[in-house]
Design an enzyme around this catalytic site. Structure first.
Site, short mmCIF file in Angstrom:
data_model
loop_
_atom_site.label_atom_id
_atom_site.label_comp_id
_atom_site.label_asym_id
_atom_site.label_seq_id
_atom_site.Cartn_x
_atom_site.Cartn_y
_atom_site.Cartn_z
N TYR A 139 2.49 5.18 11.60
CA TYR A 139 2.77 3.75 11.77
C TYR A 139 3.58 3.11 10.64
O TYR A 139 3.99 1.97 10.74
CB TYR A 139 1.46 2.96 11.96
N HIS A 198 -4.41 4.67 3.84
CA HIS A 198 -5.56 3.77 3.76
C HIS A 198 -6.74 4.48 3.10
O HIS A 198 -7.44 3.92 2.26
CB HIS A 198 -5.93 3.31 5.17
N ARG A 234 0.85 -1.19 0.00
CA ARG A 234 0.00 0.00 0.00
C ARG A 234 0.88 1.24 0.00
O ARG A 234 1.51 1.55 1.00
CB ARG A 234 -0.93 0.00 1.22
C1 LIG Z 1 -16.54 -5.85 9.61
C2 LIG Z 1 -15.65 -4.66 9.66
N1 LIG Z 1 -14.77 -4.53 10.68
C3 LIG Z 1 -13.94 -3.45 10.71
C4 LIG Z 1 -14.02 -2.47 9.76
C5 LIG Z 1 -13.09 -1.27 9.80
N2 LIG Z 1 -12.11 -1.35 8.73
C6 LIG Z 1 -12.23 -0.60 7.61
S1 LIG Z 1 -11.00 -0.88 6.52
C7 LIG Z 1 -10.28 -2.02 7.53
C8 LIG Z 1 -9.00 -2.71 7.11
C9 LIG Z 1 -9.21 -3.73 6.06
O1 LIG Z 1 -7.96 -4.17 5.58
P1 LIG Z 1 -7.83 -5.09 4.32
O2 LIG Z 1 -8.84 -6.18 4.38
O3 LIG Z 1 -6.41 -5.49 4.23
O4 LIG Z 1 -8.24 -4.16 3.10
P2 LIG Z 1 -7.51 -2.84 2.54
O5 LIG Z 1 -8.15 -1.68 3.24
O6 LIG Z 1 -6.05 -2.93 2.82
O7 LIG Z 1 -7.81 -2.83 1.08
C10 LIG Z 1 -11.00 -2.15 8.71
C11 LIG Z 1 -10.63 -3.06 9.81
C12 LIG Z 1 -14.97 -2.64 8.72
N3 LIG Z 1 -15.09 -1.76 7.73
N4 LIG Z 1 -15.76 -3.74 8.69
#
Ligand SMILES: Cc1ncc(C[n+]2csc(CCOP(=O)(O)OP(=O)(O)O)c2C)c(N)n1
Ligand SMILES: [Mg+2]
Length: 358
Positions: free
Chosen positions: A268, A259, A255
């Site tokens: 971080y 985010h 990435r």
């Molecule tokens: C069920 C749920 N738990 C927590 C969140 C908060 N949240 C938003 S993005 C994220 C990280 C997800 O990481 P990843 O699956 O690696 O996807 P990326 O954002 O890196 O594409 C989290 C925990 C959420 N949206 N949905």
């Protein structure tokens, strides 16, 4: 004894580095395909960079940046037929562009307008999924349903490294494996789930190892290599259409952006590593490949960028011209017999709206 299908640990690559690592090629891709892949990469890159600007100008809400994820999206979507269903996460929010969905329809989603991403059924595009992994069972169910109807259609579901720790991912992957659903499970492993690094996310050596537990073959591919992603997805789609069931693709990238617009990764992340990763970003890598083949020059690259920029300018203008939605939409489809308090609340919302308009 059950057959164990080992996940493939090696990263598949096609594009070389212009120096020691030679370029490969993908059978069946003509020059016109390569140029179309380039057009799509630039379209997504332009969409992403402009969206960050529109956010800063207050024209769209919080936005999930996908800079350097373009090759994963373009390469995989190019392997699909128009009838195949796509289930995106917020990270693939502009993948509709590759199906012809207007930029304004996508930008409207980020503006919180009901015209946003509407109508999924017209484009075979599932709604953008913000809860992590909850769309994996939806995609598995749709794919299985298509098979039950005797249709030659498959589905692809996109999710991140973090999603592979969620219950919904496991349920969906297990279901797809057992039912041999024609599904491509596409994991964009960008190394981070907001501030949680993938090493803290799982004790597995690689994410593709998880496929083994579901009896699903797994493929590991360089996520910044649009051609390797295309080739891997084409293979997965062929398996799905042949009735051989799902495939798990782990596309490995890093990435190289926050985010989302609300995030400050300097708290971080190692910014020097980010800079290094940005130098190997996926659009530039493919442009280098095309230039080495003699298919791209400055003039053509500039024309492709200008076309994408025009599409974005028109897209934001059209999204902003969308008349405001009627506030009754908040209530209309909630209850068959709405409680009396709804009428009072709706009247109050209307008063507020009128006040805002002055
Ligand atoms: C069920 C749920 N738990 C927590 C969140 C908060 N949240 C938003 S993005 C994220 C990280 C997800 O990481 P990843 O699956 O690696 O996807 P990326 O954002 O890196 O594409 C989290 C925990 C959420 N949206 N949905
Ligand atoms: Mg991630």
């Amino acid at each position: 004894m059950a057959q164990v299908l080992p996940g493939e640990r090696e990263l598949r690559r096609v594009i070389g580095d212009g120096e020691d690592v030679p370029d490969g090629e993908v059978d069946g891709l003509e020059d016109a395909d390569l140029l179309e892949l380039h057009r799509q990469l630039v379209l997504l890159r332009t969409y992403d960079e402009r969206s960050v600007v529109y956010h800063r100008q207050g024209r769209i809400g919080t936005y999930a940046i996908f800079w350097n994820h373009e090759a994963m999206q373009v390469g995989s979507a190019y392997a699909l037929a128009d009838e195949d269903w796509i289930f995106p996460s917020y990270r693939e929010s502009a993948i509709g562009l590759l199906r012809g969905m207007p930029a304004s329809t996508i930008l409207s989603w980020w503006r919180g307008h009901p015209a946003g991403w509407w109508n999924p059924a017209d484009w075979n595009l599932g709604s953008i999924c913000v809860p992590i992994g909850t769309h994996v069972p939806h995609a598995a169910g749709l794919a299985w349903g298509k098979r039950l109807h005797g249709e030659d259609t498959c589905a692809i579901v996109y999710f991140g490294d973090g999603a592979t720790s969620e219950g919904a991912f496991h349920e969906g992957a297990n279901f797809a494996g057992v039912m041999r659903a024609p599904l491509v499970l596409f994991c964009n492993n960008n190394g981070w789930a907001i501030s949680t690094p993938v090493e803290a996310q799982t004790a597995a050596d690689t994410l593709v190892d998880k496929a083994v537990g579901y009896g699903i073959p797994g493929v590991r591919v360089d996520g910044a290599d649009v051609l390797a992603v295309y080739e891997a997805t084409r293979g997965a789609v062929a398996r799905a259409r042949a009735g051989e069931g799902p495939t798990f693709i782990e596309a490995v990238t890093y990435r190289a952006a926050p985010h989302a617009t609300a995030d400050d990764p300097s708290a971080y992340i190692d910014l020097a590593r980010v800079e290094e990763e940005r130098r190997g970003e996926c659009v530039g890598r493919f442009e280098g490949y095309l230039r080495r083949l003699g298919l791209l020059d400055d003039e053509r690259a500039e024309a492709v960028r200008a076309e994408a920029a025009d599409a974005m300018r028109a897209g934001i203008a059209a999204a902003e011209a969308e008349p405001p939605a009627d506030v009754s939409l908040l209530f209309d489809r909630t209850f068959a017999d709405p409680p009396a308090s709804f009428a009072i609340e709706l009247a109050e919302l209307r008063r507020i709206r009128e006040g805002e308009r002055g």
